[in-house]
Design an enzyme around this catalytic site. Structure first.
Site, PDB file in Angstrom:
ATOM      1  CG  ASP A 175      -2.249   0.650   0.985  1.00  0.00           C
ATOM      2  OD1 ASP A 175      -3.079   0.619   1.617  1.00  0.00           O
ATOM      3  OD2 ASP A 175      -2.054   1.778   0.012  1.00  0.00           O
TER       4      ASP A 175
HETATM    5  C1  GLC Z   1      -4.432   4.357  -0.119  1.00  0.00           C
HETATM    6  C2  GLC Z   1      -5.190   3.202   0.316  1.00  0.00           C
HETATM    7  C3  GLC Z   1      -5.442   2.147  -0.620  1.00  0.00           C
HETATM    8  C4  GLC Z   1      -5.369   2.749  -1.988  1.00  0.00           C
HETATM    9  C5  GLC Z   1      -3.843   2.988  -2.241  1.00  0.00           C
HETATM   10  C6  GLC Z   1      -3.500   4.079  -3.408  1.00  0.00           C
HETATM   11  O1  GLC Z   1      -3.677   4.891   1.023  1.00  0.00           O
HETATM   12  O2  GLC Z   1      -5.042   2.348   1.610  1.00  0.00           O
HETATM   13  O3  GLC Z   1      -6.596   1.410  -0.464  1.00  0.00           O
HETATM   14  O4  GLC Z   1      -5.344   1.797  -2.982  1.00  0.00           O
HETATM   15  O5  GLC Z   1      -3.481   4.240  -1.132  1.00  0.00           O
HETATM   16  O6  GLC Z   1      -4.451   5.140  -3.636  1.00  0.00           O
END
Ligand code: GLC
Length: 744
Positions: A277
């Site tokens: 993430d």
């Molecule tokens: C965010 C979220 C995740 C998302 C990623 C990209 O912090 O936790 O669900 O897909 O970053 O935006």
């Protein structure tokens, strides 16, 4: 647009058939051939994901082979310019994979995933995901960070909005539907988008319901509740997975070797790639699990991560880590294999560019909007309908009130990066447009916005209601009060919304409350101030027309609660598939109000309840009313004793005993009465939407293989344990009479 894409798809598929059909081994051959040519820098470049900032640095990174994926760019022209740099100017011409959070629609916005789950309609959810993929791929996106599969038992957590609620079986069916909808069965189709199962794993169990907080999920609970939806999605062919922010029992998911290698790869045979993430590799330093970003890179790669989202831990440190013998070249090669495999499967090497010059007309195609409306209709839950005030009948003057009656942005819900509120059809607009000919619609918000405590406009709403036939009040949450980093300790209606309801109720006119929210709010006290309540988890672009047709009976509510609704937030966590415990409360209890002043220690009995609040939910999982009534009868099992390889066959009659054609979500639950670990009091094992005309009865057969009674026992071995079971067929997780059977 779609014709153009279909043409490309045909050419590609034809090409695949004639020249380069990409069966599994062909892709593997192409992966190996390309990998063998790559330098270490080029390999690490594929493992690096950047978030779009400005065009130039992205073009340079693409030309130098330093980026494998870019997120947050949705301009086809810019995508193509960066892609040209990668494909035509870099040494090996490896295409960049462009990605985006397409969570519940791209331009046409569907109900938030929690609302989609409330429909209990995987086919509809799949159709919606297909629309999302057609729109997103038309903008150049070939990878979405969806479906989010985090089991959620705590409505304080803002991200319950993004998932499918508290039940692993429902979550699994929704997961499969989204994967199918995004990916189709031909990943090389230019309208196919790689799915990403997230957040792996256990993120929804954040302590205190506070986002990003630690989780402490023990192994049997992890394997029986939190992991199954991910396994279902992987079995459905999901091509990527994303590690979660949380540490579980002290181990951050991005460094959890057991989950990433033993479970995801070894047990489930996952052969896509794993992305972190956002900066979750770097956050292992903050967790106190890594010394610095270099150490975080070491830990993440060794644990089984293939691509690093925005930390730079791989691109900056893997050469040193290899030099120092802290990571293995073999692991770098395998990470790159996983990434290249998905890129080959997506047909990116044959078809790296996206058609430019799209028009909004194509994005909001009528069939897209129709599916969005149907999804919204099916996602709405009828929680209360006293005196059958719904559907509205004989109403000539209708007051429309509340801060969410005409809130085009908030109605879309959280995670709508590319949704456009200009296209939202609000309930006010829909009621005027669809019913304004025959009904006088009077708009008096009463409360300007959700958090406002300004009651100055309530008298106008009250006065208008007094001279009207009924009032519909749209209350709930702003979109930005749910979703990531938006946890709430208090989940009552905010501001003066409850006061608005109370004052409108005092007029004596029929009051219909419509709640639009990103979570199950504690609306118990508000039920007393309305005759009927429709609960609509932020319903998206077409929420207005859907709700308008539900209010006037052109559509009939069929939604069911995907999460338990609490009486007060102090009950959390509260979910239907709980263990029995040793002292369950299964009798009426005396609450504080009627407890004598002096009493001895044991006078209130010794069971698992509160002294001040009913211990049961306000509404259980799977609950939802209709404008008609349904009756379950003649529920029969085909056997009393089943063998391990048998299929349990349940037959029953379902009657529509009311006066509206309607759909019921019939649910089948089982309970394993004795296990090597205590088992939940009920577990959903099957559901189906059954449509019946008024007065019609259907004979239904549900089949559940005995193998689906398997669970991970105290040795973490998945098995069906012989013994006695109970089984219910009902309209929610709290109804019905159990049948008994045995497994030998
Ligand atoms: C965010 C979220 C995740 C998302 C990623 C990209 O912090 O936790 O669900 O897909 O970053 O935006």
């Amino acid at each position: 647009m779609k014709q153009f894409l279909r043409l490309i798809a045909t050419v590609c598929v034809a090409g695949l058939v004639c020249g380069f059909t990409a069966p599994k081994d062909d892709v593997e051959k192409r992966v190996e051939k390309l990998l063998a040519k790559m330098t270490l820098e080029e390999k690490i470049g594929q493992m690096n994901q950047l978030s779009y900032s400005r065009e130039q640095p992205m073009v340079s990174a693409a030309k130098e082979g330093k980026v494998g994926s870019i997120l947050n760019l949705v301009d086809p022209a810019v995508i193509n310019r960066i892609q040209r740099a990668a494909v035509e100017e870099s040494r090996l011409g490896i295409p960049v994979l462009f990605s985006r959070d397409v969570i519940h629609g791209f331009k046409t916005i569907f109900p938030i995933p929690l609302g989609l789950a409330a429909s209990f309609d995987p086919a509809m959810v799949e159709a919606g995901a297909r629309v999302a993929a057609e729109e997103a791929t038309a903008a150049g996106i070939r990878w979405t960070f969806s479906p989010m599969l985090d089991i959620a038992r705590d409505p304080r957590w803002g991200r319950v909005a993004e998932g499918s609620g508290e039940d692993p079986y429902l979550d699994s069916r929704m997961a499969e539907a989204m994967v199918r909808g995004y990916q189709t069965d031909n990943l090389a189709d230019p309208t196919a988008m790689a799915a990403c199962v997230k957040h792996f794993v256990g993120y929804g169990a954040a302590e205190g319901g506070r986002d990003y907080n630690s989780t402490n999920i023990p192994p049997t609970l992890m394997h029986n509740v939190y992991l199954p939806p991910f396994e279902a999605a992987v079995k459905a062919g999901a091509q990527t997975a994303m590690t979660s922010f949380n540490d579980n029992d002290g181990i951050p998911a991005t460094g959890n070797r057991y989950m990433l290698r033993d479970v995801l790869r070894e047990s489930w045979g996952f052969d896509g790639f794993v992305v972190t993430d956002w900066n979750s590799a770097g956050e292992m330093v903050v967790h106190g699990f890594a010394e610095d970003n270099k150490d975080a890179g070491r830990i993440a790669l060794n644990a089984g991560v293939d691509m690093d989202m925005t930390t730079g831990a791989f691109i900056n440190y893997i050469p040193e880590l290899i030099e120092e013998g802290k990571v293995k070249m073999e692991d770098v090669d395998n990470a790159v294999r996983n990434i290249l495999r998905v890129k080959f499967r997506l047909g990116l090497f044959e078809n790296p560019y996206v058609e430019e010059g799209l028009t909004e007309k194509e994005f909001y195609a009528p069939d897209h909007l129709e599916i969005a409306k149907k999804s919204a209709e099916e996602s709405v839950i009828l929680l209360q309908n006293n005196n059958n005030v719904l559907p509205l009948k004989g109403v000539k003057r209708l007051v429309v009130a509340g801060p969410l009656a005409d809130a085009p942005y908030d109605q879309l819900g959280t995670w709508i990066f590319d949704g456009d509120q200009k296209h939202t059809v609000t309930p006010l607009a829909a009621l005027r447009d669809m019913y304004g000919k025959d009904v006088e619609i009077i708009y008096e918000p009463g409360v300007k916005y959700v958090r406002s405590n300004d009651t100055a406009d309530i008298p106008a709403a009250v006065a208008a209601t007094k001279s009207a036939d009924a009032v519909v009040v749209f209350v709930g949450e702003e979109a930005r009060l749910s979703g990531e980093a938006h946890s709430l300790a208090n989940i009552d209606l905010l501001g003066a919304q409850s006061q608005l309801l109370a004052e409108l109720k005092a007029t004596g006119k029929p009051v219909v409350a419509v709640v639009m929210a990103g979570r199950p709010m504690t609306i118990g006290k508000d039920l007393a101030n309305c005759d009927a309540m429709l609960y609509s988890f932020h319903p998206g672009t077409m929420g207005g027309p859907a709700i308008a047709d539900l209010l006037f009976g052109k559509a009939v509510p069929s939604g069911k609660t995907p999460m338990s609704f609490l009486r007060v937030v102090g009950q959390v966590p509260l979910y239907y598939n709980h263990n029995m415990g040793g002292r369950p409360t299964n009798r009426p209890i005396r609450l504080l109000a009627d407890l004598p002043v002096e009493q001895n220690q044991t006078s209130v009995g010794g069971t698992s309840n509160y002294l001040d609040v009913e211990h049961t939910p306000l509404f259980p999982f799977g609950y939802g009313l209709s404008y008609t009534t349904f009756e379950y009868s003649n529920i029969k099992l085909d056997k009393e004793v089943y063998g391990m390889n048998d299929v349990i066959r349940v037959e029953f009659d379902l009657a529509n005993t009311g006066s509206y054609d309607a759909t019921e979500v019939a649910q089948l639950y089982t309970r394993d009465l004795v296990g090597s670990v205590a088992r939940p009091v009920r577990e959903l094992k099957k559901f189906d939407r059954i449509t019946l005309k008024a007065g019609e009865t259907k004979h239904i057969v549900f089949e559940v293989p005995v193998s689906e009674l398997a669970f991970y026992n105290s040795e973490l071995v998945k098995a069906v344990e012989p013994g006695k079971f109970q089984l219910w067929v009902a309209g929610d997780s709290n109804s019905g009479k159990p049948l008994s059977f045995e497994v030998k």
